[in-house]
Design an enzyme around this catalytic site. Structure first.
Site, PDB file in Angstrom:
ATOM      1  N   GLU A 270       0.781  -1.315   0.138  1.00  0.00           N
ATOM      2  CA  GLU A 270       0.106   0.052   0.046  1.00  0.00           C
ATOM      3  C   GLU A 270       0.887   1.275   0.045  1.00  0.00           C
ATOM      4  O   GLU A 270       0.698   1.952   0.965  1.00  0.00           O
ATOM      5  CB  GLU A 270      -0.932   0.125   1.245  1.00  0.00           C
ATOM      6  N   ARG A 273       2.820   7.817   0.095  1.00  0.00           N
ATOM      7  CA  ARG A 273       4.072   8.841  -0.173  1.00  0.00           C
ATOM      8  C   ARG A 273       4.796   8.427  -1.179  1.00  0.00           C
ATOM      9  O   ARG A 273       5.412   9.304  -1.972  1.00  0.00           O
ATOM     10  CB  ARG A 273       4.443   8.865   1.039  1.00  0.00           C
ATOM     11  N   TYR A 312       4.534  17.697  12.760  1.00  0.00           N
ATOM     12  CA  TYR A 312       5.473  16.713  13.075  1.00  0.00           C
ATOM     13  C   TYR A 312       7.085  17.385  13.057  1.00  0.00           C
ATOM     14  O   TYR A 312       8.019  16.655  13.237  1.00  0.00           O
ATOM     15  CB  TYR A 312       5.576  15.825  11.867  1.00  0.00           C
ATOM     16  N   CYS A 339      -2.491  32.604  13.076  1.00  0.00           N
ATOM     17  CA  CYS A 339      -2.412  33.378  14.179  1.00  0.00           C
ATOM     18  C   CYS A 339      -2.114  32.177  15.151  1.00  0.00           C
ATOM     19  O   CYS A 339      -2.621  31.776  16.214  1.00  0.00           O
ATOM     20  CB  CYS A 339      -3.519  34.155  14.631  1.00  0.00           C
TER      21      CYS A 339
END
Length: 423
Positions: A270, A273, A312, A339
């Site tokens: 699978e 990325r 991350y 902000c």
């Protein structure tokens, strides 16, 4: 092998930046197809019937999915909207939810070309009530994990995913008693793994679970899904994943694990990325430079467009269009307009001298970037473009408008002067 993280389709991006408002995402069709073909070329000669499933969550734009589908991929989906997309595209694949609702399970069961992969034995009772499909699979947590970010560890004692390996026999017994007659076995243990040897190690773990189920129940598995986690380098000094070594290692694991009566299942994987990350770029323009305790470079994109640095602490390489060969001259923080102080796409990054009007190209933005984007502060998300194989720019998603953000408001109030503020 070191990857050329700094590469990008300069001419296509320069044309786009000269004529289109920023920010925008651009995906390179040629690179998408190259990545698909590279994965298949590594595994197909070693695994008859190899079945790659693209992880839709990495980038769910239907135009991107169509390119991947044309390269012979099925789909891994994990939410009702992803399942809807797969069905709309006439795709096939596997659905791996977690803590899945009854309604979701019913939708998967009603999708004949999507295999159901359960996260826990507790879902079997509901599946039985809905009508058990012939094929069932379970996601197993083999107790090991890997990756470059601790919060992305997808297995082991702290992970919310999968059933413990020692519970597998009981789970498959329950599935068989519920009426399933064909079976798969699945894991997803790591994220962005660049260690080629890890994949053979964890495949051995999964095959050990398969052998245990075979001994306990006499079940043969139709599919063994080793999940994704195929990593890509984000920093220029990082080495690429040796995909051919990965495939050879997984082959060795199969050769060892399928001794002693275990029938060899068809291999599934699978990648998400790995297919889309380095084929995508976020293009943004500098509109402000602030000299404070540091030099802050304000751009028209932000971590609402590309959340990975805020979530991350992730690194994304940045190129200044037209200054690719210039020597880095200063350390700057590249920031957006939210902000929130974590709205920083890069911190203390050494870049060539940055000026208002410069166009910045943010690399590796094709996977888990737009897909993770959000509307905090009411910031609309950006346009998406596909740089086609013949060099054309194809608009594949328009930018959101402020009006888009409020279309779901029920019975909206009107302004005091009587005008409809929602039009």
């Amino acid at each position: 092998m070191n990857a050329d993280v700094t590469r990008f389709p300069k001419d296509g991006i320069a044309r786009a930046a000269a004529s289109l408002p920023t920010p925008f995402f651009l995906y390179e069709e040629a690179r998408l197809r190259r990545n698909c073909r590279r994965l298949k070329a590594a595994f197909e000669p070693l695994f008859p019937g190899f079945t790659p499933l693209y992880a839709v969550k990495a980038n769910a734009n239907p135009h991107v999915l169509r390119v991947v589908q044309e390269e012979g991929f099925g789909f891994d989906c994990s939410s009702p909207s992803e399942l809807w997309l797969v069905n709309e595209l006439g795709g096939r694949g596997m659905y791996t939810g977690n803590y899945t609702t009854r309604e979701e399970l019913a939708q998967v069961i009603a999708s004949p070309d999507v295999l159901l992969n359960l996260d826990d034995v507790s879902a079997v009772a509901t599946v039985n009530e809905l009508g058990t499909p012939a094929f069932l699979s379970f996601r197993v947590n083999p107790g090991v994990t890997a990756g470059d970010v601790e919060s992305l560890y997808l297995a082991g004692p702290e992970a919310k995913f999968g059933l413990p390996a020692e519970a597998a026999v009981a789970a498959y017994r329950a599935a068989r008693e519920a009426g399933a007659s064909r079976f798969g076995l699945h894991m997803m243990t790591g994220s962005n793994v660049l260690d080629a040897d890890y994949f053979s190690f964890v495949t051995c773990k999964l095959l050990g679970v398969a052998a245990e189920v075979r001994r306990g129940l006499g079940i043969d598995f139709e599919y063994l899904n080793i999940g994704g986690g195929f990593g890509v380098p984000y920093r220029p000094e990082e080495e690429s994943l040796d995909l051919e070594r990965v495939a050879r290692g997984v082959r060795n694991a199969f050769d060892q694990g399928c001794r002693g009566g275990l029938r060899e299942p068809t291999l599934m994987a699978e990648p998400g990325r790995f297919i889309t990350a380095d084929a995508g770029f976020l293009v943004t323009r500098v509109h402000a430079v602030k000299y404070s305790y540091k030099k802050f470079v304000g751009v028209d994109a932000g971590t609402n467009d590309l959340p990975r640095p805020a979530v991350y602490g992730a690194y994304h390489h940045i190129t200044i269009l037209g200054k690719e060969d210039a020597v880095p001259a200063e350390a700057v923080n590249v920031v957006g307009r939210l902000c929130e102080n974590n709205d920083q796409l890069a911190r203390d990054r050494r870049l060539p001298s940055v000026e208002v009007g410069d166009v910045l190209v943010i690399h590796n933005a094709g996977g888990h970037c737009y897909a993770m984007g959000h509307n905090y502060n009411g910031r609309p998300r950006a346009d998406e473009y596909l740089l086609t194989g013949n060099g054309d720019l194809k608009h594949i998603r328009r930018a959101e408008t402020v009006e888009d953000l409020f279309r779901t408001v029920v019975d909206p109030p009107s302004a005091s002067q009587g005008d409809d503020i929602w039009k």
